[in-house]
Design an enzyme around this catalytic site. Structure first.
Site, short mmCIF file in Angstrom:
data_model
loop_
_atom_site.label_atom_id
_atom_site.label_comp_id
_atom_site.label_asym_id
_atom_site.label_seq_id
_atom_site.Cartn_x
_atom_site.Cartn_y
_atom_site.Cartn_z
N LYS A 32 0.84 -1.20 0.00
CA LYS A 32 0.00 0.00 0.00
C LYS A 32 0.88 1.26 0.00
O LYS A 32 2.09 1.18 0.26
CB LYS A 32 -0.91 -0.04 1.23
CG LYS A 32 -1.93 -1.18 1.20
CD LYS A 32 -2.81 -1.15 2.45
CE LYS A 32 -3.94 -2.15 2.38
NZ LYS A 32 -4.83 -2.08 3.56
N TYR A 72 -12.42 -2.34 -3.51
CA TYR A 72 -12.97 -2.48 -2.16
C TYR A 72 -14.51 -2.43 -2.15
O TYR A 72 -15.10 -2.10 -1.13
CB TYR A 72 -12.40 -1.39 -1.25
CG TYR A 72 -10.99 -1.67 -0.75
CD1 TYR A 72 -10.68 -2.82 -0.03
CD2 TYR A 72 -9.96 -0.76 -0.98
CE1 TYR A 72 -9.39 -3.08 0.43
CE2 TYR A 72 -8.67 -1.00 -0.52
CZ TYR A 72 -8.39 -2.16 0.19
OH TYR A 72 -7.12 -2.40 0.65
N ASN A 135 -1.97 -0.03 7.33
CA ASN A 135 -1.47 -1.40 7.61
C ASN A 135 -0.65 -2.00 6.46
O ASN A 135 -0.50 -3.21 6.36
CB ASN A 135 -2.60 -2.31 8.07
CG ASN A 135 -3.69 -2.48 7.05
OD1 ASN A 135 -3.57 -1.95 5.94
ND2 ASN A 135 -4.73 -3.20 7.40
N HIS A 138 -1.94 -5.26 1.29
CA HIS A 138 -3.22 -5.91 0.98
C HIS A 138 -2.96 -7.33 0.49
O HIS A 138 -1.98 -7.57 -0.21
CB HIS A 138 -3.96 -5.15 -0.13
CG HIS A 138 -5.12 -5.95 -0.67
ND1 HIS A 138 -6.36 -5.98 -0.05
CD2 HIS A 138 -5.21 -6.81 -1.72
CE1 HIS A 138 -7.15 -6.81 -0.72
NE2 HIS A 138 -6.49 -7.33 -1.74
N GLU A 149 -9.69 -9.91 -8.09
CA GLU A 149 -8.72 -8.82 -7.92
C GLU A 149 -7.62 -8.89 -8.98
O GLU A 149 -7.21 -7.86 -9.53
CB GLU A 149 -8.15 -8.84 -6.50
CG GLU A 149 -9.20 -8.46 -5.46
CD GLU A 149 -8.77 -8.70 -4.01
OE1 GLU A 149 -7.62 -9.11 -3.78
OE2 GLU A 149 -9.61 -8.47 -3.12
N1 UDP Z 1 -9.77 -0.64 7.38
C1 UDP Z 1 -9.85 0.54 8.09
N2 UDP Z 1 -10.60 0.55 9.23
C2 UDP Z 1 -11.24 -0.54 9.72
C3 UDP Z 1 -11.15 -1.74 8.98
C4 UDP Z 1 -10.41 -1.76 7.82
O1 UDP Z 1 -9.27 1.54 7.71
O2 UDP Z 1 -11.87 -0.47 10.78
C5 UDP Z 1 -8.97 -0.68 6.15
C6 UDP Z 1 -7.62 -1.39 6.33
O3 UDP Z 1 -6.65 -0.70 5.56
C7 UDP Z 1 -7.89 -2.77 5.77
C8 UDP Z 1 -8.82 -2.41 4.61
O4 UDP Z 1 -9.65 -1.40 5.14
O5 UDP Z 1 -6.70 -3.41 5.36
C9 UDP Z 1 -9.68 -3.53 4.10
O6 UDP Z 1 -10.39 -4.11 5.17
P1 UDP Z 1 -10.54 -5.68 5.31
O7 UDP Z 1 -11.53 -5.94 6.37
O8 UDP Z 1 -10.78 -6.27 3.96
O9 UDP Z 1 -9.10 -6.09 5.88
P2 UDP Z 1 -7.87 -6.86 5.17
O10 UDP Z 1 -8.45 -7.87 4.23
O11 UDP Z 1 -7.04 -5.81 4.49
O12 UDP Z 1 -7.13 -7.50 6.31
MG MG Z 2 -9.87 -7.66 2.73
#
Ligand code: UDP
Ligand code: MG
Length: 172
Positions: A32, A72, A135, A138, A149
């Site tokens: 990211k 997303y 974080n 991805h 994707e």
């Molecule tokens: N995210 C965020 N706040 C939250 C949950 C998710 O900003 O409370 C962001 C974070 O960058 C995360 C992304 O949204 O990686 C996608 O969320 P997902 O639940 O798909 O998590 P991932 O698959 O990335 O672990």
């Molecule tokens: Mg995800």
């Protein structure tokens, strides 16, 4: 019983199919914008390479907000969705397709949990970041979303099928 038949068939298939043309699972991984800004591209790629996974595609791009909105789309009703799409399109990302047996699930284990605070040391998010909204990586969460994707981020001709010379030292 069924499990042992499936196991036997997969052993036979492996004996009959040259390693180089076996199609393994693929996943979509992206460093990211915060991972890029913090100089962690090499560190992240290194872990997937060292594990034994094979790089099938990679591009360095600043993605549009429209692409991120599509990427997303399943999170469209979440309050953090607009900010997430803005953050993800705010700078360059390294979009990658990695290949290997069980790569979708294993990549998620290597990444750690969505929240860095819940991620164990030794995982990418556990080692390199603090907040959920920053974080750094991805990774697709299922084979189905991986396929979606990969198709969203890569044209078919941008993915390379190649023979990894150490393959017989990674797979039995
Ligand atoms: N995210 C965020 N706040 C939250 C949950 C998710 O900003 O409370 C962001 C974070 O960058 C995360 C992304 O949204 O990686 C996608 O969320 P997902 O639940 O798909 O998590 P991932 O698959 O990335 O672990
Ligand atoms: Mg995800």
């Amino acid at each position: 019983m069924l499990a042992s038949v499936v196991c036997l068939l997969s052993v036979i298939a492996r004996r009959l199919t040259p390693l180089s043309i076996m199609v393994r699972e693929r996943t979509f991984i992206a460093v990211k914008p915060d991972g890029v800004q913090r100089g962690l591209i090499g560190e992240i790629i290194k872990r997937f390479e060292a594990k034994g996974f094979k790089l099938a595609g990679m591009k360095y791009i600043q993605a549009s907000e429209d692409l991120l909105k599509q990427h997303y789309i399943d999170l469209a009703d979440k309050p953090f969705y607009p900010g997430l799409c803005k953050y993800m399109s705010s700078g360059p990302v390294v979009a990658m397709c990695w290949e290997g047996t069980g790569v979708v699930k294993t990549a998620r284990v290597m990444m750690g949990e969505t929240r860095p605070a819940d991620s164990k040391p030794g995982t990418i998010r556990g080692d390199f970041c603090i907040e959920v909204g920053r974080n750094i990586i991805h990774g697709s969460d299922s084979v189905e979303s991986a396929n979606k994707e990969i198709a969203l981020w890569f044209k078919p001709e941008e993915l390379v099928s190649w023979t990894q010379t150490n393959e017989s030292w990674i797979y039995e």
